[in-house]
Design a protein around this motif. Sequence first.
Motif, PDB file in Angstrom:
ATOM      1  N   HIS A 116       0.841  -1.197   0.000  1.00 48.27           N
ATOM      2  CA  HIS A 116       0.000   0.000   0.000  1.00 48.27           C
ATOM      3  C   HIS A 116       0.872   1.241   0.000  1.00 48.27           C
ATOM      4  O   HIS A 116       1.718   1.413   0.873  1.00 48.27           O
ATOM      5  CB  HIS A 116      -0.944  -0.001   1.208  1.00 48.27           C
ATOM      6  CG  HIS A 116      -2.021  -1.023   1.075  1.00 48.27           C
ATOM      7  ND1 HIS A 116      -3.213  -0.761   0.446  1.00 48.27           N
ATOM      8  CD2 HIS A 116      -2.068  -2.325   1.424  1.00 48.27           C
ATOM      9  CE1 HIS A 116      -3.958  -1.850   0.440  1.00 48.27           C
ATOM     10  NE2 HIS A 116      -3.276  -2.820   1.028  1.00 48.27           N
ATOM     11  N   ALA A 118       0.738   5.124   0.410  1.00 45.90           N
ATOM     12  CA  ALA A 118      -0.141   6.149   0.972  1.00 45.90           C
ATOM     13  C   ALA A 118      -0.342   7.295  -0.014  1.00 45.90           C
ATOM     14  O   ALA A 118       0.601   7.700  -0.705  1.00 45.90           O
ATOM     15  CB  ALA A 118       0.438   6.682   2.281  1.00 45.90           C
ATOM     16  N   TYR A 129     -10.509   4.213  -1.368  1.00 44.14           N
ATOM     17  CA  TYR A 129      -9.059   4.273  -1.206  1.00 44.14           C
ATOM     18  C   TYR A 129      -8.607   4.000   0.228  1.00 44.14           C
ATOM     19  O   TYR A 129      -7.422   3.958   0.514  1.00 44.14           O
ATOM     20  CB  TYR A 129      -8.530   5.631  -1.687  1.00 44.14           C
ATOM     21  CG  TYR A 129      -8.633   5.755  -3.182  1.00 44.14           C
ATOM     22  CD1 TYR A 129      -7.564   5.397  -3.989  1.00 44.14           C
ATOM     23  CD2 TYR A 129      -9.810   6.185  -3.790  1.00 44.14           C
ATOM     24  CE1 TYR A 129      -7.660   5.477  -5.369  1.00 44.14           C
ATOM     25  CE2 TYR A 129      -9.917   6.266  -5.168  1.00 44.14           C
ATOM     26  CZ  TYR A 129      -8.835   5.908  -5.950  1.00 44.14           C
ATOM     27  OH  TYR A 129      -8.932   5.974  -7.312  1.00 44.14           O
ATOM     28  N   ASN A 131      -7.728   1.625   3.044  1.00 40.05           N
ATOM     29  CA  ASN A 131      -7.352   0.209   3.110  1.00 40.05           C
ATOM     30  C   ASN A 131      -7.692  -0.385   4.473  1.00 40.05           C
ATOM     31  O   ASN A 131      -8.236   0.297   5.353  1.00 40.05           O
ATOM     32  CB  ASN A 131      -5.864   0.033   2.764  1.00 40.05           C
ATOM     33  CG  ASN A 131      -4.942   0.696   3.766  1.00 40.05           C
ATOM     34  OD1 ASN A 131      -5.237   0.815   4.945  1.00 40.05           O
ATOM     35  ND2 ASN A 131      -3.796   1.146   3.286  1.00 40.05           N
ATOM     36  N   HIS A 136      -5.604   6.094   3.433  1.00 39.44           N
ATOM     37  CA  HIS A 136      -5.834   6.173   1.993  1.00 39.44           C
ATOM     38  C   HIS A 136      -4.590   5.691   1.260  1.00 39.44           C
ATOM     39  O   HIS A 136      -3.471   6.108   1.573  1.00 39.44           O
ATOM     40  CB  HIS A 136      -6.156   7.609   1.574  1.00 39.44           C
ATOM     41  CG  HIS A 136      -7.428   8.107   2.153  1.00 39.44           C
ATOM     42  ND1 HIS A 136      -7.488   8.768   3.348  1.00 39.44           N
ATOM     43  CD2 HIS A 136      -8.699   8.017   1.695  1.00 39.44           C
ATOM     44  CE1 HIS A 136      -8.736   9.077   3.615  1.00 39.44           C
ATOM     45  NE2 HIS A 136      -9.497   8.634   2.618  1.00 39.44           N
ATOM     46  N   SER A 137      -4.811   4.813   0.269  1.00 40.09           N
ATOM     47  CA  SER A 137      -3.661   4.265  -0.445  1.00 40.09           C
ATOM     48  C   SER A 137      -4.061   3.732  -1.813  1.00 40.09           C
ATOM     49  O   SER A 137      -5.241   3.595  -2.128  1.00 40.09           O
ATOM     50  CB  SER A 137      -3.030   3.124   0.359  1.00 40.09           C
ATOM     51  OG  SER A 137      -3.900   2.004   0.413  1.00 40.09           O
ATOM     52  N   ASN A 139      -3.262   0.187  -3.878  1.00 42.60           N
ATOM     53  CA  ASN A 139      -2.752  -1.164  -3.666  1.00 42.60           C
ATOM     54  C   ASN A 139      -1.903  -1.503  -4.889  1.00 42.60           C
ATOM     55  O   ASN A 139      -2.430  -1.696  -5.980  1.00 42.60           O
ATOM     56  CB  ASN A 139      -3.887  -2.164  -3.491  1.00 42.60           C
ATOM     57  CG  ASN A 139      -3.388  -3.505  -2.999  1.00 42.60           C
ATOM     58  OD1 ASN A 139      -2.197  -3.695  -2.786  1.00 42.60           O
ATOM     59  ND2 ASN A 139      -4.301  -4.437  -2.806  1.00 42.60           N
ATOM     60  N   GLY A 159      -6.895   1.418  -2.455  1.00 43.50           N
ATOM     61  CA  GLY A 159      -6.411   0.660  -1.300  1.00 43.50           C
ATOM     62  C   GLY A 159      -7.358  -0.400  -0.785  1.00 43.50           C
ATOM     63  O   GLY A 159      -6.923  -1.372  -0.172  1.00 43.50           O
ATOM     64  N   SER A 160      -8.653  -0.259  -1.009  1.00 43.07           N
ATOM     65  CA  SER A 160      -9.606  -1.267  -0.525  1.00 43.07           C
ATOM     66  C   SER A 160      -9.642  -2.509  -1.411  1.00 43.07           C
ATOM     67  O   SER A 160     -10.272  -3.502  -1.060  1.00 43.07           O
ATOM     68  CB  SER A 160     -11.011  -0.664  -0.436  1.00 43.07           C
ATOM     69  OG  SER A 160     -11.487  -0.332  -1.731  1.00 43.07           O
TER      70      SER A 160
END
Length: 186
Positions: A116, A118, A129, A131, A136-137, A139, A159-160
Amino acid sequence: MNGCHDDDWLISRFRFPKAISSWKSTELGPGLERQTARSHALPVPIQVLTTLGFLATGSFQRELADRSGMSQGALSHAIAAPGIYGYDAVNQAHIKAQFAEIADFPNVIGAIDCTHIAIKAPSEGEYAYVNRKHFHSLNVQIICDAQMCLTNIVARWPGSTHDSFVLTNSSVGNRFRTRQQLIARI
């Protein structure tokens, strides 16, 4: 492209902050520095950053080359440089032997993981976004060979997104699926 751009600018155009591109430039520099009869060789940091941006976004070479102030042909040459994107069927047996020597694990052609990176919260779809660690990230899927040279990067999913989804929807996942379909027909 000069060296004064901040991380936000670099991430928005190439998907990587300065620290990542600087680290990879240092690692790959000796193999990418070229002698030229022209006035200036293409600087290693530009080769690395533009190649990472191409691999991360899947954009057209011309678009990324324009962002970096180079020709499409120069980017194509940089992408094909050993150490950045140097995997093909010819060296597959060699890569397998290297992994077997390192870990006594046969038939490995790459090491894969997601990490991840950021980011600032986007204005649209912000929740996607976030995770599992609640920041917030993006992936980012990264694959490397036994020499830790990057062979594939996918940096386009929020990110999710689960790691398995990233792989399934990548060019590598598509190649595995196509190969399985061919084997199933035999």
